[in-house]
Design a protein around this motif. Structure first.
Motif, mmCIF file in Angstrom:
data_model
loop_
_atom_site.group_PDB
_atom_site.id
_atom_site.type_symbol
_atom_site.label_atom_id
_atom_site.label_comp_id
_atom_site.label_asym_id
_atom_site.label_seq_id
_atom_site.Cartn_x
_atom_site.Cartn_y
_atom_site.Cartn_z
ATOM 1 N N ILE A 51 0.853 -1.181 0.000
ATOM 2 C CA ILE A 51 0.000 0.000 0.000
ATOM 3 C C ILE A 51 0.896 1.240 0.000
ATOM 4 C CG2 ILE A 51 -1.816 1.209 1.260
ATOM 5 C CD1 ILE A 51 -2.713 -1.486 2.321
ATOM 6 N N SER A 52 0.461 2.293 -0.651
ATOM 7 C CA SER A 52 1.307 3.445 -0.971
ATOM 8 C C SER A 52 2.010 4.138 0.207
ATOM 9 C CB SER A 52 0.506 4.473 -1.769
ATOM 10 O OG SER A 52 -0.538 4.985 -0.991
ATOM 11 N N PRO A 53 1.437 4.335 1.386
ATOM 12 C CA PRO A 53 2.228 5.084 2.375
ATOM 13 C C PRO A 53 3.413 4.308 2.945
ATOM 14 C CG PRO A 53 0.118 4.470 3.319
ATOM 15 C CD PRO A 53 0.092 4.075 1.869
ATOM 16 N N PHE A 54 3.521 3.017 2.680
ATOM 17 C CA PHE A 54 4.590 2.202 3.241
ATOM 18 C C PHE A 54 5.663 1.939 2.187
ATOM 19 C CE2 PHE A 54 0.684 0.953 5.485
ATOM 20 C CZ PHE A 54 1.034 1.361 6.752
ATOM 21 N N PRO A 55 6.926 2.235 2.520
ATOM 22 C CA PRO A 55 7.988 1.995 1.544
ATOM 23 C C PRO A 55 8.425 0.526 1.472
ATOM 24 C CG PRO A 55 8.880 3.056 3.492
ATOM 25 C CD PRO A 55 7.396 2.972 3.680
ATOM 26 N N TRP A 56 8.240 -0.209 2.559
ATOM 27 C CA TRP A 56 8.646 -1.614 2.591
ATOM 28 C C TRP A 56 7.486 -2.477 3.057
ATOM 29 C CZ3 TRP A 56 11.717 1.901 5.549
ATOM 30 C CH2 TRP A 56 12.823 2.386 4.842
ATOM 31 N N ILE A 57 7.446 -3.702 2.578
ATOM 32 C CA ILE A 57 6.329 -4.593 2.902
ATOM 33 C C ILE A 57 6.401 -5.066 4.356
ATOM 34 C CG2 ILE A 57 7.319 -6.794 2.165
ATOM 35 C CD1 ILE A 57 4.473 -6.977 0.612
ATOM 36 N N TRP A 58 7.599 -5.222 4.890
ATOM 37 C CA TRP A 58 7.723 -5.654 6.279
ATOM 38 C C TRP A 58 7.242 -4.560 7.233
ATOM 39 C CZ3 TRP A 58 10.851 -2.614 9.236
ATOM 40 C CH2 TRP A 58 11.823 -1.863 8.580
ATOM 41 N N LEU A 59 7.420 -3.302 6.865
ATOM 42 C CA LEU A 59 6.932 -2.196 7.690
ATOM 43 C C LEU A 59 5.406 -2.177 7.705
ATOM 44 C CD1 LEU A 59 7.610 0.333 9.355
ATOM 45 C CD2 LEU A 59 7.547 1.616 7.212
ATOM 46 N N GLN A 60 4.808 -2.505 6.573
ATOM 47 C CA GLN A 60 3.348 -2.575 6.489
ATOM 48 C C GLN A 60 2.814 -3.638 7.437
ATOM 49 O OE1 GLN A 60 1.707 -2.572 2.494
ATOM 50 N NE2 GLN A 60 0.340 -4.230 3.072
ATOM 51 N N PHE A 61 3.480 -4.788 7.508
ATOM 52 C CA PHE A 61 3.033 -5.853 8.401
ATOM 53 C C PHE A 61 3.184 -5.439 9.864
ATOM 54 C CE2 PHE A 61 3.438 -9.674 10.925
ATOM 55 C CZ PHE A 61 2.343 -10.405 10.477
ATOM 56 N N ILE A 62 4.287 -4.802 10.201
ATOM 57 C CA ILE A 62 4.520 -4.385 11.586
ATOM 58 C C ILE A 62 3.492 -3.342 12.018
ATOM 59 C CG2 ILE A 62 6.142 -3.161 13.094
ATOM 60 C CD1 ILE A 62 8.392 -4.646 11.638
ATOM 61 N N VAL A 63 3.196 -2.374 11.151
ATOM 62 C CA VAL A 63 2.190 -1.362 11.477
ATOM 63 C C VAL A 63 0.824 -2.013 11.638
ATOM 64 C CG1 VAL A 63 0.958 0.653 10.559
ATOM 65 C CG2 VAL A 63 3.439 0.559 10.446
ATOM 66 N N GLY A 64 0.491 -2.974 10.782
ATOM 67 C CA GLY A 64 -0.772 -3.689 10.907
ATOM 68 C C GLY A 64 -0.862 -4.466 12.202
#
Length: 77
Positions: A33-46
């Motif tokens: 998703i656009s506001p996240f530069p890395w996929i692992w960061l997206q998972f951690i935020v979720g």
């Protein structure tokens, strides 16, 4: 009016929990998703969104049940 305020206080964490589940699900399917530069960061935020919302609901239920005297002695203050 007080019931409406309590409803809004519970709706906001529900929306965050749904967003957290969506972020984690999109990570598992490889959708960035656009506001996240890395996929692992997206998972951690979720995961953080989900955990914080879940703990808020658990604390709310524990507080309500303590006021009504419906918890065991282990969970009393």
């Amino acid at each position: 009016m007080a019931r409406m305020a309590a409803f809004i206080v519970l709706v906001i964490p529900a929306i965050l929990m749904a967003a957290g589940i969506k972020f984690m699900r999109d990570t598992l399917f490889g959708i960035l998703i656009s506001p996240f530069p890395w996929i692992w960061l997206q998972f951690i935020v979720g995961a953080i969104f989900f955990a914080v919302s879940f703990l808020f609901f658990a604390g709310f239920l524990l507080h309500r049940d303590r006021k009504r005297g419906k918890v065991s002695e282990r969970w009393q203050k």
